[in-house]
Design a protein around this motif. Structure first.
Motif, PDB file in Angstrom:
ATOM      1  N   LEU A  67      20.096  58.095  43.031  1.00  0.00           N
ATOM      2  CA  LEU A  67      20.001  59.222  42.228  1.00  0.00           C
ATOM      3  C   LEU A  67      19.531  58.809  40.635  1.00  0.00           C
ATOM      4  O   LEU A  67      20.114  58.023  40.069  1.00  0.00           O
ATOM      5  CB  LEU A  67      21.306  59.941  42.097  1.00  0.00           C
ATOM      6  N   CYS A  98      17.119  69.407  40.433  1.00  0.00           N
ATOM      7  CA  CYS A  98      17.212  68.120  41.311  1.00  0.00           C
ATOM      8  C   CYS A  98      15.898  68.230  42.225  1.00  0.00           C
ATOM      9  O   CYS A  98      15.696  69.364  42.744  1.00  0.00           O
ATOM     10  CB  CYS A  98      18.487  68.011  42.209  1.00  0.00           C
ATOM     11  N   TYR A 135      16.725  65.545  37.623  1.00  0.00           N
ATOM     12  CA  TYR A 135      17.294  64.360  38.590  1.00  0.00           C
ATOM     13  C   TYR A 135      16.265  64.231  39.451  1.00  0.00           C
ATOM     14  O   TYR A 135      15.956  65.349  40.135  1.00  0.00           O
ATOM     15  CB  TYR A 135      18.902  64.441  39.088  1.00  0.00           C
ATOM     16  N   SER A 147      18.444  59.593  36.830  1.00  0.00           N
ATOM     17  CA  SER A 147      18.607  60.711  35.732  1.00  0.00           C
ATOM     18  C   SER A 147      17.117  60.510  34.902  1.00  0.00           C
ATOM     19  O   SER A 147      16.613  59.647  34.465  1.00  0.00           O
ATOM     20  CB  SER A 147      19.354  60.312  34.697  1.00  0.00           C
ATOM     21  N   CYS A 203      26.134  66.866  37.008  1.00  0.00           N
ATOM     22  CA  CYS A 203      25.011  67.855  36.480  1.00  0.00           C
ATOM     23  C   CYS A 203      25.440  68.733  35.889  1.00  0.00           C
ATOM     24  O   CYS A 203      24.724  69.644  35.062  1.00  0.00           O
ATOM     25  CB  CYS A 203      24.263  68.099  37.725  1.00  0.00           C
TER      26      CYS A 203
END
Ligand code: HAM
Length: 425
Positions: free
Chosen positions: A400, A334, A384, A402, A424
């Motif tokens: 968020l 992330c 992400y 992807s 995740c």
């Protein structure tokens, strides 16, 4: 920049981007050793110089020309280890491992070795060897095991163009007979050979066969072959090793001129070479063999031993020559993108929580604009990207995205970590 200090000749820096390859190779080597039941030993980088003089052998190139030897402040002669076998044997004797209930003692090591050699492609002054040593068994099955372990490492990392070359150096009786034959063969014309070979004739004539300078001399081709001097025991031993290799489906070539550059070998000697085009002049990737007298030489009880070592540098060069890519994963879970001072500060805590939860995560530290932050996320291959703007912060939400499919969802800030765990993992 004028008085910039450069790296010493024959050494290299392994930078991020490459160090991941090294880690992957080391992990694979450790995992293989677990499967084959070899356990790690870590010995010092330097040892008493005597150890290598006795262990590797006074007449070898390593001891005569290549050691980094220094006197410490206490007046002791110490040497940066040029190889790992002598040290493993020293430790085996020092810690009385011959008394361990688990026999044979099967060890492995990964670490830097040092040789003052002329640097060229595949040849360094500091290089990393992965090696294994099995002490306490004279069963030819363990010779085959050691060889198969070395080959597996290369194969599982993706190398295909490999050649296994094997020879027997016989036992004491075979070697004494071969030695006499070599002296008789070379003596009349030894004046035509280099000074190293002239010295070798008395001390260790077998090493003449390994001379690079005199490789093309006609007497080399007609030199007596060790194979013709093997005792029945040695020949039977060698036959067993080759039969076991065949049983395992391992192809090999017997080369009667393979003598290896270290003094401690007897019976099985082997090398693994690369056949890849463009690999360069040095094609040997790995070398090893049996050393049944070495433990005694270092002061221990009579104990047979066998092992090999290979350098990670040559392994990587072979992978490059074959165009084999290592599956190095360079991505993070992330990347936190923020907009506005308040949101930016908020990501400090959020980043910490992600990392506490076991995720690899990163944020911007250079006060970059949002577009540049997305670029940074791209560069580190973020799976992400979580975006926190002023509005999101007010509404206690986070966006968020992807990166694989571009799908975006809004997640309440307080349950962000929990939600991230769900998607995740
Ligand atoms: P070695 O043949 O001297 O044997 O070295 C083994 C391997 O280390 C070579 O095949 C090569 O991959 C790597 N190597 C050696 N010198 C260099 C260098 N200057 N630069 C890069 N790589 C190098 C031994 O060291 C024995 N201790 C092997 C052994 C273990 N025999 C029994 N047990």
């Amino acid at each position: 920049m004028s008085n910039q200090i450069k790296i010493p000749r024959g050494t290299q820096d392994i930078l991020p981007g490459d160090s991941e390859k090294w880690q992957l190779i080391e992990t694979k080597a450790r995992e293989l050793c677990e499967r084959y039941q070899y356990r790690e030993i870590r010995t010092p980088i330097f040892e008493h110089t005597d150890l290598f003089q006795r262990g590797v052998g006074d007449t070898t190139d390593i001891v005569q020309k290549e050691m980094y030897t220094f006197t410490d402040r206490g007046g002791r002669s110490l040497t940066l280890r040029p190889e790992g076998t002598a040290a493993a044997v020293r430790s085996f004797v020092e810690h009385k491992m011959f008394g361990n209930p688990n026999q044979p003692v099967k060890l492995y090591y990964i670490g830097p070795m040092f040789r003052y050699e002329r640097p060229q492609a595949g040849r360094f002054r500091q290089f990393v060897q992965f090696g294994v040593e099995a002490m306490g068994s004279a069963d030819p099955a363990i010779d085959a095991e050691v060889i198969s372990l070395a080959l597996r490492l290369y194969q599982e990392l993706g190398l295909k163009k490999l050649k296994l070359v094997i020879n027997s150096l016989g036992d004491k009786i075979s070697r004494t007979a071969h030695r006499e034959a070599l002296v008789t063969h070379f003596s009349p014309r030894i004046g035509e050979f280099c000074t190293d070979c002239q010295n070798r004739l008395e001390k260790n004539p077998m090493r003449i066969l390994d001379c690079k300078a005199d490789r093309d001399h006609e007497l080399m081709r007609s030199a007596p072959s060790i194979i013709d001097y093997l005792t029945d025991d040695s020949r039977n031993y060698f036959n067993k090793v080759t039969t076991f290799l065949t049983d395992m489906g391992i192809e090999f070539e017997v080369d009667a001129n393979l003598v290896r550059g270290l003094d401690y070998y007897n019976h099985t000697a082997f090398e693994i070479m690369s056949n890849a085009e463009g690999f360069g002049a040095i094609t040997t990737l790995c070398g090893g063999g049996r050393y049944n007298g070495l433990v005694e030489e270092i002061g221990g009880p009579e104990t047979p031993g066998i092992g090999f070592a290979l350098s990670v540098e040559r392994l990587i060069a072979a992978l490059e020559a074959e165009g084999a890519e290592l599956p190095v994963k360079e991505e993070i879970d992330c990347y936190l993108v923020s907009l506005g001072d308040e949101a930016k500060d908020y990501t400090v805590g959020l980043l910490h929580q992600l990392r506490m939860a076991g995720f690899s995560a990163e944020r911007d530290y250079l006060d970059r604009k949002i577009k540049a932050q997305f670029k940074a996320a791209d560069r580190v291959n973020a799976k992400y990207v979580a975006v926190l703007g002023e509005n999101e912060l007010k509404e206690k939400k986070i966006n968020l995205k992807s990166m694989a499919d571009g799908v975006q969802i809004e997640v309440p800030l307080e349950s962000f970590i929990e939600k991230f765990k769900e998607i995740c993992r």
